[in-house]
Design a protein around this motif. Structure first.
Motif, PDB file in Angstrom:
ATOM      1  N   SER A  51       0.782  -1.316  -0.415  1.00  0.00           N
ATOM      2  CA  SER A  51      -0.138   0.081  -0.224  1.00  0.00           C
ATOM      3  C   SER A  51       0.867   1.115  -0.111  1.00  0.00           C
ATOM      4  O   SER A  51       0.792   2.324  -0.791  1.00  0.00           O
ATOM      5  N   TYR A  52       1.844   0.690   1.051  1.00  0.00           N
ATOM      6  CA  TYR A  52       2.963   2.286   1.042  1.00  0.00           C
ATOM      7  C   TYR A  52       3.650   2.391  -0.439  1.00  0.00           C
ATOM      8  O   TYR A  52       3.315   3.981  -1.048  1.00  0.00           O
ATOM      9  N   VAL A  68       2.750   1.427  -3.382  1.00  0.00           N
ATOM     10  CA  VAL A  68       1.777   1.876  -5.043  1.00  0.00           C
ATOM     11  C   VAL A  68       1.436   3.604  -4.396  1.00  0.00           C
ATOM     12  O   VAL A  68       0.829   4.043  -5.791  1.00  0.00           O
ATOM     13  N   THR A  69       1.027   3.697  -2.901  1.00  0.00           N
ATOM     14  CA  THR A  69       0.003   4.897  -3.622  1.00  0.00           C
ATOM     15  C   THR A  69       1.252   6.302  -2.990  1.00  0.00           C
ATOM     16  O   THR A  69       1.122   7.107  -3.902  1.00  0.00           O
ATOM     17  N   LEU A  70       2.144   5.746  -2.836  1.00  0.00           N
ATOM     18  CA  LEU A  70       2.990   7.015  -3.001  1.00  0.00           C
ATOM     19  C   LEU A  70       4.087   7.413  -4.343  1.00  0.00           C
ATOM     20  O   LEU A  70       4.506   8.411  -4.743  1.00  0.00           O
ATOM     21  N   SER A  74       2.720   5.865  -7.425  1.00  0.00           N
ATOM     22  CA  SER A  74       1.491   6.421  -8.244  1.00  0.00           C
ATOM     23  C   SER A  74       1.296   7.652  -7.589  1.00  0.00           C
ATOM     24  O   SER A  74       1.464   9.058  -8.903  1.00  0.00           O
ATOM     25  N   LEU A  75       0.944   8.712  -6.817  1.00  0.00           N
ATOM     26  CA  LEU A  75       1.265   9.430  -6.031  1.00  0.00           C
ATOM     27  C   LEU A  75       2.345  11.036  -7.029  1.00  0.00           C
ATOM     28  O   LEU A  75       1.979  11.569  -7.666  1.00  0.00           O
ATOM     29  N   ALA A 122       9.247   7.967  -1.533  1.00  0.00           N
ATOM     30  CA  ALA A 122       9.180   6.778  -2.026  1.00  0.00           C
ATOM     31  C   ALA A 122      10.080   5.907  -1.629  1.00  0.00           C
ATOM     32  O   ALA A 122       9.604   4.617  -0.969  1.00  0.00           O
ATOM     33  N   CYS A 133      11.509   2.953   1.302  1.00  0.00           N
ATOM     34  CA  CYS A 133      11.082   1.487   0.439  1.00  0.00           C
ATOM     35  C   CYS A 133      12.038   0.698   1.143  1.00  0.00           C
ATOM     36  O   CYS A 133      12.663  -0.198   2.165  1.00  0.00           O
TER      37      CYS A 133
END
Length: 448
Positions: free
Chosen positions: A53-54, A56-58, A60-61, A78, A82
């Motif tokens: 979730s972390y 993909v969200t960041l 993508s943002l 991001a 990671c």
């Protein structure tokens, strides 16, 4: 030593001969390793969901904001996150899987500042591998969690069925677990035979669970090691830097040894020789007989100095090795050994001079060790080529007990060979025999 051996191979120090009283198949379901690995698999699901979730969200943002100036720093943040989460995953693997994974290569920043840091994060391969781990680990964690949870719960449920099957007739109004049912009839596990068979099936599944979980965690080990550890290129760079340091230190030590040998040996002898010849010159007219005797003694000193210089030159690089190769050079060094040595060299061509020199000095030092410490009465030297490797083996029938870990000359030899991607293996049980095998990369003499 025994404790290290037992710890490394999972042996029980309390059992006779260092062995477990129970076979591995029976003790595996209750071993600490099994429970740690099961805990790792079960924890992987919620952790992987958070990582996915972390990431993909960041990411993508950040990718969506690349059209503005905010996208690049968001993407860098991001990736940095990671990397940090990857460090936690390495710690979890170290604690639950006993997997030691080195730190990935650090960020390489040519200058200080925010923009330099952002550029270093984006150009770092370790950052993108950590992102890839966060994305790929979740589907695998779901599969591993499902398999592990199902087989573990099923195995223990069936194994303990004789202890709780009474719940069905007492509270559910049926004889036991229902295997099959339709409008005409049903099948329940309710008689002693069926209950016993159910428990035996549960026992088999329970015994298989550790190996299933171990197979699942093998994939996790590969992912953590391959994606969160140092890259092969970075590891190789570190090895080459270490090998370069060893080569420099070895060369410096050799130069100091040559300087010491010249200063304490041939140089001192030549100084004394010059003084003796000067005294003989003064005595020549007054006492010719004494002068003749002094000249004769000086002649003997010259022979000794020449022999020392020859030995020193042979220690630097023997001429016979350059002129005639390993066979003649090793036969020569073997003839000076205090123990009879049989030499067998089976080479159709010569390796590169550098490899040839390392092989010569390796055998020379091993034979010196045999002369000084082994108490052997016979030794042998074998040299042959195996594929793209030059193989050396020195064997003696001495007292044994040679251990490179004790900081002996064998440790120094191992470091020298490692500097050129070589390997030194010592097999020396107490009481002998001692077998030392060296492996060097084969490089053709034509390659300069």
């Amino acid at each position: 030593m025994a404790t290290d051996y037992q710890a490394g191979y999972g042996l029980d120090a309390g059992a006779p001969g260092g062995r477990h009283r129970l076979p591995a198949a029976l003790r595996a379901p209750v071993e600490g390793r099994t429970w740690r690995e099961l805990g790792y698999v079960l924890l992987s699901l919620p952790i992987s969901v958070l990582l996915f979730s972390y990431a993909v969200t960041l990411v993508s943002l950040g990718a969506g904001l690349l059209v503005t100036f905010l996208g690049v720093p968001v993407l860098a943040a991001a990736l940095a996150g990671c990397r940090g989460l990857g460090a936690l995953e390495r710690a979890r693997a170290r604690g639950l899987l006993d997997l030691e994974v080195g730190e990935p290569e650090p960020l390489r920043m040519k200058r200080q500042g925010l923009m330099a840091w952002i550029g270093a994060v984006l150009k770092s391969g370790a950052s993108w591998r950590a992102l890839l781990y966060a994305v790929l680990h979740m589907p695998w964690a779901i599969f591993a969690f499902t398999v592990a949870a199902v087989v573990w719960s099923m195995g223990w449920t069936l194994l303990t069925y004789p202890l709780w099957f009474w719940v069905f007739p007492l509270y559910a109004g049926q004889g036991g677990i229902q295997l099959y049912g339709d409008d005409q009839h049903t099948v329940h596990l309710d008689n002693p035979f069926e209950i016993t068979v159910t428990a035996l099936v549960g026992l088999l599944i329970t015994m298989a669970v550790p190996w299933i979980v171990r197979a699942l965690t093998t994939v996790d080990r590969v992912m953590v090691y391959g994606l969160l550890g140092p890259s092969r290129l970075a590891t190789r760079v570190v090895e080459l830097e270490s090998d370069r340091g060893i080569v420099v230190d070895t060369a410096a030590a050799d130069l100091r040894r040559i300087e010491r040998d010249l200063h304490d040996g041939a140089q001192a002898r030549l100084v004394n020789l010059a003084m003796d010849l000067g005294l003989a010159k003064e005595k020549l007219r007054e006492d010719p007989q004494t002068a003749a005797r002094m000249v004769d003694e000086a002649h003997g000193e010259v022979k000794t100095a020449l022999q020392e210089l020859r030995d020193l030159a042979r220690g630097i690089h023997p001429a016979v090795l350059t002129d005639r190769g390993l066979d003649a050079a090793l036969s020569s060094v073997a003839s000076r050994c205090k123990v009879p040595v049989q030499v067998e060299v089976d080479l159709s061509e010569r390796p590169a001079p550098a490899i040839e020199g390392i092989a010569y000095f390796t055998v020379s030092e091993l034979l010196q060790n045999i002369s000084k410490h082994s108490g052997a009465t016979a030794a042998s030297v074998e040299v042959w080529r195996a594929g793209n490797r030059l193989m050396l083996q020195v064997v003696d029938n001495g007292v044994g007990g040679a251990d490179p870990a004790r900081g002996s000359g064998l440790a120094g030899l191992a470091e020298r060979l490692d500097a050129v991607d070589g390997v030194l293996v010592t097999d020396s049980p107490v009481g002998g025999p001692t077998r030392v095998t060296a492996e060097l990369p084969w490089r053709s003499e034509r390659v300069r």
